[in-house]
Design a protein around this motif. Structure first.
Motif, PDB file in Angstrom:
ATOM      1  N   GLU A 101       0.781  -0.987  -0.025  1.00 55.95           N
ATOM      2  CA  GLU A 101       0.000  -0.094  -0.002  1.00 55.95           C
ATOM      3  C   GLU A 101       0.841   1.200   0.127  1.00 55.95           C
ATOM      4  O   GLU A 101       0.631   2.327  -0.916  1.00 55.95           O
ATOM      5  CB  GLU A 101      -0.981   0.046   1.271  1.00 55.95           C
ATOM      6  CG  GLU A 101      -1.709   1.053   1.323  1.00 55.95           C
ATOM      7  CD  GLU A 101      -2.824   1.108   2.389  1.00 55.95           C
ATOM      8  OE1 GLU A 101      -3.045   1.950   3.228  1.00 55.95           O
ATOM      9  OE2 GLU A 101      -3.492   0.067   2.470  1.00 55.95           O
ATOM     10  N   MET A 315     -15.521   1.995  -1.514  1.00 53.37           N
ATOM     11  CA  MET A 315     -15.318   0.877  -0.271  1.00 53.37           C
ATOM     12  C   MET A 315     -14.908  -0.354  -0.475  1.00 53.37           C
ATOM     13  O   MET A 315     -15.304  -1.361  -0.058  1.00 53.37           O
ATOM     14  CB  MET A 315     -16.696   0.913   0.380  1.00 53.37           C
ATOM     15  CG  MET A 315     -17.478   2.106   0.489  1.00 53.37           C
ATOM     16  SD  MET A 315     -19.217   2.008   1.340  1.00 53.37           S
ATOM     17  CE  MET A 315     -19.571   3.535   0.861  1.00 53.37           C
ATOM     18  N   TYR A 316     -13.598  -0.481  -1.393  1.00 58.64           N
ATOM     19  CA  TYR A 316     -13.074  -1.848  -1.881  1.00 58.64           C
ATOM     20  C   TYR A 316     -12.145  -2.395  -0.742  1.00 58.64           C
ATOM     21  O   TYR A 316     -11.348  -1.445  -0.204  1.00 58.64           O
ATOM     22  CB  TYR A 316     -12.343  -1.588  -3.128  1.00 58.64           C
ATOM     23  CG  TYR A 316     -11.596  -2.759  -3.457  1.00 58.64           C
ATOM     24  CD1 TYR A 316     -12.447  -3.791  -4.070  1.00 58.64           C
ATOM     25  CD2 TYR A 316     -10.551  -2.732  -3.334  1.00 58.64           C
ATOM     26  CE1 TYR A 316     -11.775  -5.009  -4.670  1.00 58.64           C
ATOM     27  CE2 TYR A 316      -9.970  -4.046  -3.928  1.00 58.64           C
ATOM     28  CZ  TYR A 316     -10.414  -5.022  -4.639  1.00 58.64           C
ATOM     29  OH  TYR A 316      -9.891  -6.149  -5.135  1.00 58.64           O
ATOM     30  N   ASP A 317     -12.028  -3.332  -0.184  1.00 55.43           N
ATOM     31  CA  ASP A 317     -11.272  -4.060   0.451  1.00 55.43           C
ATOM     32  C   ASP A 317     -10.736  -5.422   0.062  1.00 55.43           C
ATOM     33  O   ASP A 317     -11.357  -6.396  -0.174  1.00 55.43           O
ATOM     34  CB  ASP A 317     -12.100  -4.359   1.919  1.00 55.43           C
ATOM     35  CG  ASP A 317     -11.191  -4.904   3.096  1.00 55.43           C
ATOM     36  OD1 ASP A 317     -10.001  -5.376   2.734  1.00 55.43           O
ATOM     37  OD2 ASP A 317     -11.630  -5.021   4.198  1.00 55.43           O
ATOM     38  N   ARG A 319      -8.615  -7.436   0.708  1.00 54.79           N
ATOM     39  CA  ARG A 319      -8.722  -8.619   1.783  1.00 54.79           C
ATOM     40  C   ARG A 319      -9.629  -9.662   1.644  1.00 54.79           C
ATOM     41  O   ARG A 319      -9.412 -10.749   1.934  1.00 54.79           O
ATOM     42  CB  ARG A 319      -8.248  -7.963   3.089  1.00 54.79           C
ATOM     43  CG  ARG A 319      -6.797  -7.180   3.174  1.00 54.79           C
ATOM     44  CD  ARG A 319      -7.054  -6.821   4.592  1.00 54.79           C
ATOM     45  NE  ARG A 319      -8.095  -5.913   4.956  1.00 54.79           N
ATOM     46  CZ  ARG A 319      -8.513  -5.240   6.376  1.00 54.79           C
ATOM     47  NH1 ARG A 319      -7.517  -5.542   7.055  1.00 54.79           N
ATOM     48  NH2 ARG A 319      -9.498  -4.575   6.303  1.00 54.79           N
ATOM     49  N   THR A 320     -10.820  -9.075   1.351  1.00 53.38           N
ATOM     50  CA  THR A 320     -12.017 -10.042   1.287  1.00 53.38           C
ATOM     51  C   THR A 320     -12.269 -10.490  -0.181  1.00 53.38           C
ATOM     52  O   THR A 320     -12.103  -9.980  -1.196  1.00 53.38           O
ATOM     53  CB  THR A 320     -13.104  -9.156   1.712  1.00 53.38           C
ATOM     54  OG1 THR A 320     -13.458  -8.186   0.696  1.00 53.38           O
ATOM     55  CG2 THR A 320     -12.930  -8.500   2.956  1.00 53.38           C
ATOM     56  N   ALA A 323     -15.472  -8.665  -2.217  1.00 51.60           N
ATOM     57  CA  ALA A 323     -15.119  -7.467  -2.741  1.00 51.60           C
ATOM     58  C   ALA A 323     -14.495  -7.790  -4.023  1.00 51.60           C
ATOM     59  O   ALA A 323     -14.589  -7.136  -5.109  1.00 51.60           O
ATOM     60  CB  ALA A 323     -14.107  -6.506  -1.966  1.00 51.60           C
ATOM     61  N   PRO A 344     -10.789   2.568  -1.751  1.00 46.86           N
ATOM     62  CA  PRO A 344     -10.574   1.712  -0.463  1.00 46.86           C
ATOM     63  C   PRO A 344     -11.436   2.341   0.577  1.00 46.86           C
ATOM     64  O   PRO A 344     -11.804   3.596   0.639  1.00 46.86           O
ATOM     65  CB  PRO A 344      -9.206   1.765  -0.344  1.00 46.86           C
ATOM     66  CG  PRO A 344      -8.693   3.051  -0.280  1.00 46.86           C
ATOM     67  CD  PRO A 344      -9.549   3.405  -1.640  1.00 46.86           C
ATOM     68  N   ARG A 345     -11.904   1.720   1.363  1.00 46.12           N
ATOM     69  CA  ARG A 345     -12.300   2.024   2.772  1.00 46.12           C
ATOM     70  C   ARG A 345     -11.427   2.818   3.697  1.00 46.12           C
ATOM     71  O   ARG A 345     -10.090   2.330   3.624  1.00 46.12           O
ATOM     72  CB  ARG A 345     -12.739   0.887   3.687  1.00 46.12           C
ATOM     73  CG  ARG A 345     -14.185  -0.064   3.329  1.00 46.12           C
ATOM     74  CD  ARG A 345     -14.619  -1.055   4.090  1.00 46.12           C
ATOM     75  NE  ARG A 345     -15.785  -1.648   3.750  1.00 46.12           N
ATOM     76  CZ  ARG A 345     -17.042  -1.021   3.911  1.00 46.12           C
ATOM     77  NH1 ARG A 345     -17.333   0.135   4.610  1.00 46.12           N
ATOM     78  NH2 ARG A 345     -18.107  -1.787   3.495  1.00 46.12           N
ATOM     79  N   SER A 346     -11.618   4.048   3.963  1.00 47.44           N
ATOM     80  CA  SER A 346     -10.809   4.849   4.485  1.00 47.44           C
ATOM     81  C   SER A 346     -11.280   5.795   5.438  1.00 47.44           C
ATOM     82  O   SER A 346     -12.385   6.345   5.236  1.00 47.44           O
ATOM     83  CB  SER A 346     -10.219   5.792   3.625  1.00 47.44           C
ATOM     84  OG  SER A 346      -9.314   6.838   4.039  1.00 47.44           O
TER      85      SER A 346
END
Length: 402
Positions: A101, A315-317, A319-320, A323, A344-346
């Motif tokens: 990141e 709202m992209y994550d 890790r899942t 998504a 991303p979620r922030s």
């Protein structure tokens, strides 16, 4: 073009905290904090439009000894310098997600900050819509608008949502009684009488929404040309601005409420393009087919120019699996329209409105701000694509299956 050895050493030094074999060696928060304060854009946003300052040559990267390494030049060397600096950022794979990141943020800072985006050949009027609530419509509208304005373009945001959240984020007055989009739609006032400058970002203006707008759909029912009132007001404002010798507006972004009522219909008739933010969850896909049906109806009867030009995943994550699956579904059905950039979620994105700001001014070096700046560039550089009926039907099928 050669890059100063000091710049190369500086970028390399930032990643000595990470070891590709053994993983993260130091505290992620400490690394992120240290990195974000050392690689910054020292040129303030206001200087992008300051008299006598070349927007092409004002970008730079701050070095450890306090000197400035320029990222732009008067002889076309800007892209070469940026590319060479980006090449010095070490490659980090997903096995060390924090390092990956940080590397991506570093590349985006070097690539984007201080860059001037291309102007469109004519004003682009874009309706940001999705009848599903909570997918990031308002957040996307204000942050993309701020990103475009910071990059040298003239942008007008029209808050067409009675909640007035876009007005809050832009820091413009929207108390009851303030001239707003309600007066334009219901009372026929000129759009120029409602426009306010954004206090934090030059070249960015807003038309506020007040609580009066909450009852406007009932009042619009009995009015003549109820579906075209916003379009006529925008077209007149743009024409009057040019006739008065003022600089042309490059982008008009219209923020819509989470519904398909007359306010949204007015926005669809006014716009030439539709920008759809989609949250990376399956519920967000369910209403997409209905939205596309509405757009087809508007195109058939009221606005043949209307096209779906942009879809942004929010709202992209990564890790899942969920998504990733939703992103894959959207990209498979709308490959041309979907942005490569994901938001991303922030926490920073969520915090910014409480300070009456966009994330672009609240924390310009945050991951969320850089993602929206990248999305702004993608919007500025992509053509005016359309959504074919075949794709709309495929999207409908996906929605039915989900």
């Amino acid at each position: 073009m050669a890059i100063d050895d000091e710049a190369v050493a500086f970028v390399d030094a930032e990643f000595t905290h990470f070891d590709g074999e053994s993983g993260l060696e130091s505290e992620p928060e400490a690394v992120a904090s240290d990195y974000s304060v050392r690689v910054t854009d020292p040129i303030p946003v206001q200087s992008l439009s300051a008299p006598g300052v070349s927007r092409e040559t004002s970008g730079s990267v701050q070095m450890p000894n306090g000197t400035q390494q320029p990222t732009g030049g008067p002889h076309g060397g800007d892209d070469e310098r940026r590319s060479a600096l980006i090449a010095t950022v070490p490659a980090v794979d997903d096995t060390t997600p924090v390092a990956a990141e940080l590397a991506m943020d570093a590349r985006r800072r070097i690539e984007l900050q201080g860059r001037r985006f291309p102007r469109p050949p004519k004003t682009r009027i874009i309706t940001v819509a999705n009848q599903k609530g909570g997918v990031g419509k308002t957040t996307t509208t204000v942050n993309v608008a701020a990103g475009l304005a910071q990059s040298g373009l003239n942008v007008l945001v029209i808050d067409n949502d009675p909640q007035g959240n876009a007005s809050t984020a832009l820091g413009i007055e929207h108390r009851a009684g303030t001239p707003s989009v309600y007066e334009v739609l219901v009372e026929g006032e000129s759009l120029a009488s409602t426009v306010q400058p954004c206090p934090d970002v030059p070249n960015l203006w807003g038309v506020p929404a007040t609580i009066d707008l909450s009852g406007s759909e009932i009042e619009l029912v009995s009015l003549v040309s109820r579906e075209t009132r916003l379009r006529k007001a925008i077209d007149k404002y743009l024409a009057d601005r040019v006739a008065a010798g003022e600089e042309r507006i490059d982008y008009v972004l219209i923020d819509c409420p989470p519904s398909l009522g007359l306010l949204t219909v007015n926005a669809f008739v006014a716009g030439r393009e539709v920008f759809i933010p989609i949250q990376c969850e399956y519920y967000a896909l369910e209403g997409l087919s209905q939205l596309l049906k509405t757009i087809d109806l508007i195109r058939s009867h009221l606005n043949p120019e209307l096209r779906v030009s942009s879809i942004l995943l929010t709202m992209y994550d990564g890790r899942t699996n969920l998504a990733q699956q939703v992103a894959g579904e959207v990209r498979s059905h709308f490959p041309a329209e979907t942005f490569k950039t994901t938001i991303p979620r922030s926490v920073r994105i969520s915090e910014a409105p409480s300070y009456g700001q966009t994330v672009m001014t609240y924390d310009a070096t945050s991951t969320g701000a850089l993602a929206y700046l990248q999305a702004s560039r993608e919007l500025a550089e992509r053509g005016q694509g359309g959504s074919s009926p075949r794709r709309a039907m495929k999207a409908e099928t996906v929605g039915a299956q989900d």
